[in-house]
Design an enzyme around this catalytic site. Structure first.
Site, short mmCIF file in Angstrom:
data_model
loop_
_atom_site.label_atom_id
_atom_site.label_comp_id
_atom_site.label_asym_id
_atom_site.label_seq_id
_atom_site.Cartn_x
_atom_site.Cartn_y
_atom_site.Cartn_z
CE LYS A 107 -14.43 -38.70 14.17
NZ LYS A 107 -13.89 -37.41 13.72
NE ARG B 86 -16.60 -27.08 16.44
CZ ARG B 86 -15.95 -26.76 15.34
NH1 ARG B 86 -16.32 -25.70 14.62
NH2 ARG B 86 -14.92 -27.47 14.93
CG ASP C 100 -16.69 -35.60 12.88
OD1 ASP C 100 -16.64 -36.07 14.04
OD2 ASP C 100 -15.76 -35.71 12.07
#
Length: 512
Positions: free
Chosen positions: A286, A360, A356
């Site tokens: 990030k 899921r 990232d």
């Protein structure tokens, strides 16, 4: 924890540190709301004009403190805004009472006892006031213990402690309905606040193993079955998604099953929570400015945990199983790379295009495992996509699902519980963007509609003929702005009320 009592005492007679009254926004200035008649009388019927002189308008969430006049046994009167004044035949909504009580309780940090003389026309009003006040009284002080003296003892904290005791006036302590409502409000608020604590806990103290230990301890306390799969068990079981996400961290991943069963239950619900205890983004790191609040990426798992415990405390006539997919997403020499292919618990292979998009992956394994037990419905909760925040803002979560009627029911339940939500579609044409030349599916698809793409990915791992809903709580799970109503800065406990209300509806036979 803050204590809760009901009382039929008048506001003037209650011995407390403060009395909370409602003020509404009238056409010509503030109007004293029902419940405050005795307090207004102590002000010689001039409470509204005093508030107006001090600049109060009765706007929602507005708080004004006043020294109490003679005739009251409490030294302080706190007037909280309820918003637009209603006609005599109307009643304030549960959410407006909840927010007002929460704002008042927040303003009373440092006080020991407060009586809430807000409008109570029915049991539901007393319940909303109790719930809002208990949630508003929350404060995360675990890491504010003050300096240690020469003996190693803490000298005290600079932070004011939460309101210690809440008394809801107009509540009837001997009435079964009022008593049950108070007990529900207390259990629900305490578990929401437990979820908030977990979200607020720094990641050096909360990681998959320690989170699992918290769940195990709570499960033992409430007589629930807890099963924890560690790295070895996950690897042996073929949980490629959870293992893949967690393999870059020194703290190994966990899959935790927390099960509440009722001997007379006719329905079973499965709740699945994303539990990324810290999300660096992995190799797809990030950018600066996006890491600081990533301790909140386990808010979905915290919500599931709190909901199952609440269902047990309330003795709901429904079976509720929580699945917490816990991992820490870190970059290292052992981390999963963009381009790697993972074999999931379902047997499907996933090409990881972006590390990232890890939530899921852990949810996919947990959804497959939950589906094996053939529950009547599955709801997953996750801080899944920034795209959902862009679509719905910071206070509303999105709802997707494979059954329109179930999705609609979840939306209605959430709104009734006081949680802002909105139903979102799963457009079939977006599925093609996740086609992979290497694996069965990729973990990324089209950029536009990214929140919906994530929902389509998760749908691939839900068992056939099982009603499923996906709650993307990325916006409301963590409040990095100022507090409002009963919502604090930091972890909010988003989705707990929706899950508990769903369990209550199911237990009552009102859902499917």
């Amino acid at each position: 924890m803050t204590a809760l009592t009901l009382s039929t005492s008048g506001a003037a007679a209650l011995r407390a540190d403060a009395i909370v009254v409602g003020a509404a926004k009238g056409a010509k200035g503030p109007v004293v709301a029902p419940g405050a008649e005795a307090v207004d009388k102590a002000f010689d019927g001039k409470l509204a004009s005093v508030l107006e002189t001090l600049g109060a308008s009765g706007a929602e969430g507005e708080v004004t403190k006043l020294p109490a006049p003679s005739g009251l046994k409490s030294p302080v009167v706190l007037a909280v805004g309820l918003g637009t004044a209603l006609d005599k035949d109307d009643a304030y909504s549960a959410e407006s009472l909840r927010r007002a009580a929460g704002a008042a309780a927040r303003a009373l940090h440092g006080f020991k006892k407060a009586g809430f003389a807000l409008p109570v026309e029915a049991v539901e009003d007393a319940a909303a006031i109790a719930e809002g006040a208990l949630l508003g009284a929350y404060a995360f002080t675990a890491y504010q213990g003050g300096e240690k003296d020469g003996k190693g003892e803490k000298s005290g904290s600079g932070a004011k402690q939460p309101l210690a005791e809440i008394t809801v006036l107009g509540g009837k302590p001997r009435d079964k309905a009022f008593k049950a409502a108070a007990e529900r409000a207390l259990a629900l608020a305490e578990e929401i606040n437990r979820a908030r604590d977990l979200v607020n806990t720094p990641p050096n103290d909360l990681y998959p193993e320690s989170f699992a230990a918290v769940v195990a301890a709570a499960g033992k306390e409430h007589g629930l079955k807890v099963q924890v799969l560690d790295e070895k068990s996950l690897s042996k079981g073929g949980y490629g998604g959870i293992i893949g996400v967690g393999q870059g961290s020194e703290h190994g991943p966990r899959l935790v099953k927390l099960a509440y069963t009722h001997p007379k239950a006719e329905k079973t619900l499965a709740f699945v929570g994303k539990g990324i205890t810290y999300d660096s983004g992995g190799i797809s790191l990030k950018p600066a400015g996006h890491n600081e609040t990533m301790k909140c990426d386990m808010a979905g798992a915290a919500a599931v945990f709190a909901a199952v415990i609440t269902a047990a405390r309330l003795g709901l006539r429904v079976n509720v199983t929580g699945w917490l997919a816990l991992a820490e997403n870190m970059p290292s020499g052992g981390a999963v790379r963009p381009g790697d292919v993972l074999r999931m618990y379902s047997g499907k292979t996933v090409e990881v295009l972006n590390t990232d998009a890890e939530g899921r992956l852990v949810l996919a394994d947990a959804l497959t495992r939950a589906s094996e037990e053939r529950p009547d419905a599955i709801v997953d909760v996750a801080t899944l996509t920034g795209a959902m925040v862009l679509a719905l803002g910071n206070r509303t979560f999105g709802i997707m699902g494979n059954d329109e009627s179930f999705r609609t029911a979840i939306h209605e339940i959430a709104e009734e519980a006081g949680e802002q939500s909105w139903p979102m579609p799963l457009p079939a044409e977006l599925r093609k963007g996740m086609d992979s030349p290497t694996a069965d599916i990729a973990n990324m698809g089209e950029r536009m509609g990214g929140g919906l793409v994530a929902g389509l990915f998760l749908q691939e791992f839900v068992g056939e003929d099982i009603a499923w809903a996906h709650l993307d709580i990325a916006g409301p799970a963590f409040n990095d702005g100022g507090p409002f109503g009963y919502t604090p800065k930091g972890g909010t406990g988003s989705a707990v009320r929706t899950l508990v209300a769903l369990a209550e509806r199911t237990a009552a036979g009102d859902l499917g």
